[in-house]
Design a protein around this motif. Sequence first.
Motif, PDB file in Angstrom:
ATOM      1  N   GLU A  63       0.854  -1.184   0.000  1.00  0.00           N
ATOM      2  CA  GLU A  63       0.000   0.000   0.000  1.00  0.00           C
ATOM      3  C   GLU A  63       0.891   1.235   0.000  1.00  0.00           C
ATOM      4  O   GLU A  63       1.792   1.359   0.827  1.00  0.00           O
ATOM      5  N   LYS A  88      -3.007  -1.292  -3.025  1.00  0.00           N
ATOM      6  CA  LYS A  88      -3.737  -0.029  -3.128  1.00  0.00           C
ATOM      7  C   LYS A  88      -2.768   1.143  -3.214  1.00  0.00           C
ATOM      8  O   LYS A  88      -1.814   1.232  -2.447  1.00  0.00           O
ATOM      9  N   THR A  90      -2.931   5.316  -3.125  1.00  0.00           N
ATOM     10  CA  THR A  90      -3.827   6.406  -2.743  1.00  0.00           C
ATOM     11  C   THR A  90      -3.134   7.751  -2.913  1.00  0.00           C
ATOM     12  O   THR A  90      -1.983   7.917  -2.493  1.00  0.00           O
ATOM     13  N   SER A 110      -1.439   0.232  -9.789  1.00  0.00           N
ATOM     14  CA  SER A 110      -1.727  -0.711  -8.720  1.00  0.00           C
ATOM     15  C   SER A 110      -2.260  -2.007  -9.306  1.00  0.00           C
ATOM     16  O   SER A 110      -3.068  -1.994 -10.240  1.00  0.00           O
ATOM     17  N   ASP A 115      -6.867   4.783  -5.583  1.00  0.00           N
ATOM     18  CA  ASP A 115      -7.884   5.579  -4.892  1.00  0.00           C
ATOM     19  C   ASP A 115      -7.553   7.062  -5.032  1.00  0.00           C
ATOM     20  O   ASP A 115      -6.601   7.559  -4.438  1.00  0.00           O
ATOM     21  N   SER A 133      -4.655   0.826 -13.361  1.00  0.00           N
ATOM     22  CA  SER A 133      -5.257   0.085 -12.262  1.00  0.00           C
ATOM     23  C   SER A 133      -5.812  -1.245 -12.747  1.00  0.00           C
ATOM     24  O   SER A 133      -6.385  -1.335 -13.838  1.00  0.00           O
TER      25      SER A 133
END
Length: 273
Positions: A63, A88, A90, A110, A115, A133
Amino acid sequence: SFTDGILDSVLFAASDQVLASVFFTETSDAYTALDQLDRSQDAASDSVTGVDDGKELILGGKEISFSTGDYALQSADSVDFLVASSDKLTLTGNVVFNSSSSDSDLILMSAGMVDLSAASSISFNGDELGIGSFDSLEVKNVDLKSSNQISLRSLDSIVINNSKMETSGKGADFIHLLAANQIQVDNMRFSESVKRIAMEAMTINLSNVNFPSSSTVNLNSLYGGIDGKYPHFNSIQYGRVNFIEKIRYGSQSVMDRASFDAHGSNITIGKIN
């Protein structure tokens, strides 16, 4: 997590080292699949490609998150940068990436989800900004800026709502969207500097889009154009390029066959290869 523009360059590793790691296998597979989305032979964009040519620096992790700040991407040589999460990625607030070379590309990807729900803008001063993604990619209320090219890819769908795509006007000025399933756009704005726009997905649904005057637009779907030329107007039809509402070219409406013939000569509705 990275905050306040603090990003240590030693966290980036050479691509051959990272790709040799068993921990990067899933992310590498997603990277390859995103690359293979590009079925067109003459695509001006080479984003998400060439990961094995040794000219990339990779920041990998399960992440990864970036919050508001100016982040320096530094290298003694002209290299491309890949930020790759297995789960993930972000981004929040206003995120700026500054490369030491104007020829560098930056790919944010990712093997799970990207996100951007709390992001406002993402800017990159290098050649190309790419976001990829495995899951659906949602770009809502987020503005994207790059010197030359912006590339968005998803192995599912791309959803864009109330976003601006901006380039510098000094190069290819190319916006490239690729999705394995569907592209859905409502209120996407382009800087007048954008010269080329390409979208490719099984179905493309467009609302409230004004393509810049003199830009070249290529929209490819599963079945291509109706009568070999036209989008489907005013509603959604699977496998088609659908002009649902308020589609314009150079501020001129192209929402029926007559207006498309009059003002849409630079818009090509094609079929996925």
